[in-house]
Design an enzyme around this catalytic site. Structure first.
Site, PDB file in Angstrom:
ATOM      1  N   LYS A  80      -2.317  11.290  -2.694  1.00 35.74           N
ATOM      2  CA  LYS A  80      -1.952   9.925  -2.301  1.00 35.74           C
ATOM      3  C   LYS A  80      -3.113   9.333  -1.503  1.00 35.74           C
ATOM      4  O   LYS A  80      -3.810  10.060  -0.789  1.00 35.74           O
ATOM      5  CB  LYS A  80      -0.675  10.031  -1.447  1.00 35.74           C
ATOM      6  CG  LYS A  80      -0.020   8.717  -1.064  1.00 35.74           C
ATOM      7  CD  LYS A  80       1.292   9.008  -0.320  1.00 35.74           C
ATOM      8  CE  LYS A  80       1.992   7.747   0.149  1.00 35.74           C
ATOM      9  NZ  LYS A  80       3.279   8.043   0.820  1.00 35.74           N
ATOM     10  N   SER A 155       7.113   5.431  -0.924  1.00 36.03           N
ATOM     11  CA  SER A 155       5.784   4.881  -1.079  1.00 36.03           C
ATOM     12  C   SER A 155       4.843   5.744  -1.938  1.00 36.03           C
ATOM     13  O   SER A 155       3.828   5.255  -2.412  1.00 36.03           O
ATOM     14  CB  SER A 155       5.145   4.666   0.286  1.00 36.03           C
ATOM     15  OG  SER A 155       4.974   5.904   0.943  1.00 36.03           O
ATOM     16  N   SER A 179       9.611   8.877   1.285  1.00 35.89           N
ATOM     17  CA  SER A 179       8.497   8.458   0.421  1.00 35.89           C
ATOM     18  C   SER A 179       7.991   9.503  -0.570  1.00 35.89           C
ATOM     19  O   SER A 179       7.193   9.169  -1.447  1.00 35.89           O
ATOM     20  CB  SER A 179       7.333   7.972   1.273  1.00 35.89           C
ATOM     21  OG  SER A 179       7.575   6.666   1.705  1.00 35.89           O
TER      22      SER A 179
END
Lengths: 479, 97
Positions: A80, A155, A179
């Site tokens: 990420k 996210s 997330s």
């Protein structure tokens, strides 16, 4: 969906070690898959091709010289964009960090590299991990692999979509309020949020420091366990880290279900949950019962307050953590600002996206003089109440289960104009972060539109081994 | 409970050093009030006998020996993202008149 199916991580690493493939071949494969998928899905924010090829060459040379590159030998992975990774910019999908070149690397990434894994790309995300859909990315939304008119969740939406598409065998993400687990549920992959403190956060862009956790997204529970095993444990660069289980997290087998005590969280099966989601959860409960597990409903009344509690504590910590983006040492800045004050106002006003500003202001408000006791302190006390309820529940049962989210993947644009509606997507995941307990999302079915549905399993603090073991058993029930 | 006026929104933005456009002030005025109204459901909870939770690990006083550790990061590398610098120093605008 055009997805590539990788072998298990163990098998891939074994193939690199016994020279039936090479790290270079695997990296080229992953880079090609990314290139082909990018125009349609936008799961990736940056490709680290040069660094990955150089690293693959090193791994192949180790194998050639009969040295062991480690348990993840030559396995490509995607991080990420809030992990600092050498070889390219790290911007947490935010404009304010555009062009930021990390001078050092996240401890979790170092651990994975030391085990032989190779970071090939950075995944798209909601900017600063603020969001539940990846729509808050300053670099465009990621599309759900099952339906490109829908969000992948967030996210860590880019990480989840990347694993679902098979762009790499695994990805890593961060989970502050769901997330990792919610996008894993929306994209039909396994997503693990370990016990708070189990994986070092050094070199990861901070969001809510009492809540932030790092974990893997993978296509099976055993792959996720192997990745956790490599990343877990104390790190001198992160004083909040805890020791890993002395048995580690690899070589875990599916838990025999007979007599296992499982509680279904009553509040998570309310009328606000989609009927398809409820049906999939109930089918899993039936299978568990048929396999001899003792499943019962259990009430945790404060879980109803968890989201309100989270949306005080999280923005408070965000407002503090994002204070460092002032345009003086790094990040977006206006060269023409006339004085120091104006340079702060410009850098932050123009550099931050809407959601970051929203959370900074909420956080500033709940921490401000006159409101601190009524909001922040109150939330910290309700957090205690929630933790106490979890502790009493774990005296009766070994695991708690429920949906990951009330819905399957929603349409792009459906919630993006109403921040509160977007926050409600986290309603079932934030409790695990507030309590610091491990939680995992495992795919258990699909809705009438063929969109994946995830089951959430939670265990007591530091019971990550047990959690993975039950998750494996549930994974097998679905086969 | 608290209801924010547009002036309150501007004051918060000022405290947080965020420059907002007029349009943003209007948007945040509506959105922040809706969010605060939602989180105010905690107000009804009786928590008088409970202590606040500040952390969940139970770790206490994590310390290490008080000596310099060299992590091998060259100073110039750490400074490579700085917009204005002089030699190995970060240059900022004047703070006091």
């Amino acid at each position: 969906m055009d997805s590539f199916a990788w072998d298990s991580i163990n098998d891939i690493a074994a193939a690199v070690r016994n020279r039936s493939t090479s790290a270079t071949k695997l990296v080229e494969l992953s880079l090609n898959l990314i290139k082909d998928a990018q125009p349609k899905y936008n799961a990736i924010i940056l490709v680290l091709d040069e660094a990955a090829r150089a690293r693959a060459k090193q791994i192949d040379e180790l194998v050639e010289s009969n040295q062991d590159p480690g348990p993840l030998a030559g396995v490509p992975f995607i991080a990420k964009d809030n992990f600092l990774v050498l070889g390219g910019e790290t911007k947490a999908a935010s404009k304010i960090l555009e062009g930021f070149m990390p001078p050092y690397q996240a401890s979790a990434v170092n651990a994975l590299e030391a085990a032989g894994a190779i970071c090939v790309a950075k995944a798209n995300m909601d900017a600063f991990a603020h969001g539940a859909s990846t729509e808050n990315s300053d670099y465009g939304v990621t599309k759900n692999p099952y339906d490109t008119s829908r969000v992948p969740g967030g996210s860590s939406g880019g990480s989840a979509a990347a694993v679902a598409l098979g762009l790499a065998p695994f990805a890593i993400g961060t989970d502050t309020g769901g997330s990792i687990r919610q996008p894993a549920s929306f994209c039909g992959v396994v997503g693990l949020k370990p016990t708070y403190g189990l994986v070092s956060r050094s070199g990861v862009i901070a969001m809510g420091s009492s809540l932030d956790c790092i974990g893997p997204l993978a296509s099976s529970v055993s792959d996720a366990a192997l990745v956790l095993d490599v990343m877990a444990g104390k790190d001198k660069l992160d004083a909040t880290t805890i020791d890993k289980d002395e048995l580690g997290y690899k070589d875990i087998s599916a838990k025999p279900l007979k007599g296992v005590k499982i509680g279904v969280i009553d509040e998570y099966l309310s009328e606000h949950v989609d009927s398809d989601v409820t049906r999939a959860i109930n089918q899993t409960i039936d299978k568990l019962t048929q396999s001899g597990a003792e499943v019962k409903r259990i009430s945790l009344p404060s879980t109803k307050l968890a989201l309100a509690c989270y949306y005080i504590i999280c923005p408070a910590e965000v407002s503090s953590n994002l204070g460092r983006y002032d345009g003086q040492r790094y990040g977006f800045h206006e060269p023409d600002a006339k004085d120091l004050d104006e340079s702060y106002l410009n850098a932050r006003g123009k550099g931050f996206g809407k959601e970051a500003k929203r959370r900074i202001m909420i956080g500033t408000f709940v921490l401000s003089s006159g409101y601190y006791d009524a909001y922040y302190k109150k939330a910290m006390t309700v957090r205690t109440k929630l933790i106490n309820e979890f502790e009493s529940a774990y005296k009766e049962v070994d695991f708690l289960i429920g949906p990951v989210a009330p819905t399957t993947a929603f349409k792009i644009g459906e919630k993006s104009s109403d921040p509160l509606q977007m926050y409600l997507a986290d309603v079932m995941t934030v409790a695990a972060n507030l309590a610091g307990v491990p939680s995992i999302s495992v795919p258990v079915g699909a809705d009438s539109n063929n969109l994946p549905i995830g089951l959430q399993i939670m265990a007591g603090q530091r019971k990550d081994r047990d959690l993975l073991s039950l998750a494996m058993a549930i994974e097998e029930l679905g086969k | 409970m608290a209801r924010l006026s547009k002036d309150d929104v501007l004051k918060l933005a000022r405290l947080a050093r965020l420059e907002l456009s007029e349009e943003e002030v209007s948007e945040y005025f509506t959105e922040l009030n809706a969010i605060l109204e939602y989180v105010e459901q905690l107000q009804g909870e009786d928590t008088s006998d409970l202590k606040p939770t500040n952390q969940v690990t139970g770790l206490i006083n994590v310390t290490r020996e008080d000596k310099t550790i060299d992590y091998g990061y060259p100073v110039l590398d750490l400074l490579k993202n700085v917009p204005f610098k002089e030699q190995d120093q970060i240059k900022v605008r004047r703070m006091v008149g």
